[in-house]
Scaffold this active site. Structure first.
Site, mmCIF file in Angstrom:
data_model
loop_
_atom_site.group_PDB
_atom_site.id
_atom_site.type_symbol
_atom_site.label_atom_id
_atom_site.label_comp_id
_atom_site.label_asym_id
_atom_site.label_seq_id
_atom_site.Cartn_x
_atom_site.Cartn_y
_atom_site.Cartn_z
ATOM 1 C CG ASP A 203 -1.033 1.319 10.929
ATOM 2 O OD1 ASP A 203 0.333 2.089 11.279
ATOM 3 O OD2 ASP A 203 -0.799 0.909 10.196
ATOM 4 C CG ASP A 205 2.081 4.919 6.290
ATOM 5 O OD1 ASP A 205 1.255 5.761 6.890
ATOM 6 O OD2 ASP A 205 3.006 5.247 5.869
#
Length: 417
Positions: A203, A205
């Protein structure tokens, strides 16, 4: 040497074959291992097993060898084992080392079925923690065959090689111990795939980077509070990810496209992120990112870090301004898992050899699809669902869960320059 000249392999000693366990302790220095085997060579023994470890400059060297046969001059009742013992002790004393020689029969006892690597990350790692983990492994029916340190910085990382217990059973037993003790524990099955080429997908963020990209855009639009409220509604389950994405992006409508470059400059990599990617790439791994954020940022990260794969949502820009809409397929919770599968297929890597890293609920499908799902500084619901968790702010500690040592990390960094 031709095939006909290759000597036959020596048979593994059976339980009835006499063997000697030769143990050497003392201050380490160059030449100890060579010196011991030079000493043993005079008795024509076969080496069955060797183990050596150096801790704070002190060496422990163990050699399991076959017992020497009596020499013809000694007759059938004589034995050169006594001579070997005396010679080894004399050699050890000459180097201010201690020697212990134990008689027995056969090789090491067979290890139990079910083999796993149990990696423990502590900051710090206390004796109490080590005792609790060892006791939990024993209670699960496992036997600790070997322990060694992977790293001492930025966390203490040690690995237990365990046999005799199923990997899933060990994971079930050790997960609550990790939560109670405040350490991170990963349990993975032993096997060749651990050192095979892998695909690592992250991922973005709050994982690869410290920021939430949409909040950076919102700051330029002066709508941080409104974006935060939509995010909170999504977390309360009042909106799904796609609804919340559209609602938040709509607030960005009208922003000049130059904001994209400004946001790129504001993005901060998570500590250890660059080291993680460099090391994985140097070791032949493929690395990718999937994000519910925006390609305007992930494409730049892909180029900067040399990533193999990247996929995210795309902000629509018309006539030099953000329209407040996204284009193309939405990368949501299900989309991340789908992209992991696609990346794995493109990379030629089985899903069992993939690693996924994320922090949020929208990463859960991806974490559970991967061969190893790592929750990085995640919410409790994510930590509980993932295979393992890392709760220190250094992304490169994930390397230790893959069995990569600090020395290998430093070698990779040196190579990159």
């Amino acid at each position: 040497m031709s095939a006909s000249q290759i000597p036959p392999a020596t048979a593994v000693p059976g339980d009835d074959v006499p063997t000697l366990l030769v143990k050497i302790f003392g201050k380490d220095r160059p030449g100890i291992t060579a010196g011991l085997f030079d000493t043993l060579a005079a008795y024509s023994v076969d080496v069955v097993d060797i183990e050596q470890v150096v801790t704070r400059g002190r060496i422990t060297l163990c050699a399991l060898v076959t017992s020497p046969s009596p020499s013809p001059a000694q007759g059938t009742t004589g034995s050169s084992e006594g001579d070997l013992r005396a010679t080894v002790h004399s050699w050890a004393e000459s180097l201010n080392l201690q020697a212990e020689i134990i008689s027995g029969r056969g090789d090491n006892r067979p290890r139990g079925t079910g083999r796993s690597h149990v990696t423990v990350l502590g900051h710090p790692l206390t004796a109490e923690t080590a005792a609790a983990i060892a006791a939990a492994i024993t209670a699960s029916g496992g036997n600790i065959d070997r322990i060694f340190r992977l790293a001492k910085y930025p966390v203490t990382a040690v690995e237990f090689a365990v046999s005799g217990a199923a990997t899933e059973a060990l994971r079930t037993v050790l997960a609550p111990e990790a939560a109670q003790l405040g350490v991170d524990i990963a349990v993975v099955a032993a096997g060749l795939q651990r050192r095979a080429q892998r695909l690592v997908v992250m991922d973005v963020d709050s994982t690869l980077i410290q920021d939430e990209v949409i909040e950076l855009f919102a700051a330029h639009a002066g709508c941080e509070a409104e974006v935060a409220e939509v995010t909170a509604a999504a977390m309360r389950g009042e909106l799904d990810f796609e609804q919340s994405l559209h609602a938040r992006v709509e607030l960005l409508g009208g922003l000049d496209a130059s904001v994209v470059e400004a946001v790129r400059k504001e993005v901060r990599l998570t500590p250890g992120a660059r080291t993680l990617v460099r090391t994985l790439k140097r070791l032949g791994y493929q690395v990718g990112v999937v994000s519910g954020g925006f390609t305007q940022v992930t494409d730049a990260l892909k180029e900067e870090l040399g990533l193999d794969f990247a996929s995210a949502n795309t902000l629509e820009i018309v006539d030099g301004r953000l329209t407040g809409r996204v284009t193309g397929d939405i990368v949501d919770r299900a989309g991340k898992a789908r992209l992991l599968r696609e990346f794995a297929q493109q990379a030629g890597v089985p899903l069992a050899q993939t690693v996924a890293i994320g922090d949020g609920a929208n990463d859960l499908d991806m974490l559970n699809t991967a061969g190893l799902g790592v929750a990085f500084n995640a919410k409790p619901v994510v930590r509980e669902a993932a295979h393992t968790a890392v709760n220190v702010p250094f992304l490169d500690t994930v390397l230790y869960l893959l069995g990569i040592t600090r020395e290998e990390v430093e070698a990779a960094e040196t190579h990159v320059g």
